[in-house]
Design an enzyme around this catalytic site. Structure first.
Site: not given
Ligand code: ADP
Length: 170
Positions: A18, A43, A92, A130
């Site tokens: 990030h 989530k 990504r 994460s």
């Protein structure tokens, strides 16, 4: 392309992946609002909203062009409330691409004047998420160069507090 960009996400926790996107984004935009979301349905976060905010604030405490805020509800509504027109996102993998394409088209449909700008991950962070950080931290692996020290410190504090071997998150 000057102006304000909004970089939204869960930041559970913030990683150097990030941070790399934000540092590079600051070369393009005048300022970046890091918008930490707290209503992602289904989530569950490991860190509380306050903890996620404090870790991001600590990381960018010397960068005046970065502002940290929280939001819930539609991202496009939040952008409107800030008079911002650009969403910044990182990419990504192909999996990211498919999800991000869908999100950016949905946002475009809801608010035609908002553009999503994508930045490719720097190669060395392409595996970094994460979730993988939480997995490595839980198993006691090394995370040097992957997350700021404040993340490791807070993770270990939370783990001690929970006094249980079972830690769950999404
Ligand atoms: P979300 O839950 O919205 O995906 P994240 O906090 O996981 O939020 O990610 C926020 C943004 O940062 C997303 O655009 C994500 O693709 C990007 N991102 C996360 N990790 C990396 C990384 N290692 N390299 C580049 N971009 C990343």
């Amino acid at each position: 392309m000057p102006g304000i960009a909004v970089y939204p996400g869960s930041f559970d926790p913030i990683t150097y992946g990030h941070i790399n996107i934000i540092d590079r984004g600051l070369k393009i935009f005048d300022s970046i609002i890091i918008a930490i979301s707290y209503n992602q349905s289904g989530k569950k976060s490991f860190f509380s909203l306050e903890e996620r905010v404090s870790m991001v604030q600590e990381t960018f405490k010397d960068e005046k062009r970065v502002v940290v805020e929280t939001f819930k509800g539609l991202l496009v509504d939040y952008l409107q409330s800030r008079n911002a027109k650009i969403i910044l996102r990182g990419l990504r993998t192909v999996a990211d691409f498919e999800f991000e394409l869908q999100m950016s088209l949905a946002n475009k449909k809801m608010s035609g004047n908002i553009e999503t700008v994508f930045m490719m991950t720097e190669g060395k962070y392409s595996f970094l998420s994460s979730s993988i950080i939480k997995e490595i931290l839980l198993l006691g692996g090394p995370v040097k160069d992957l997350v700021p020290d404040v993340v490791v410190k807070l993770f270990n504090e939370r783990l001690k507090e929970r006094k249980s071997d079972i830690v769950s998150w999404e």
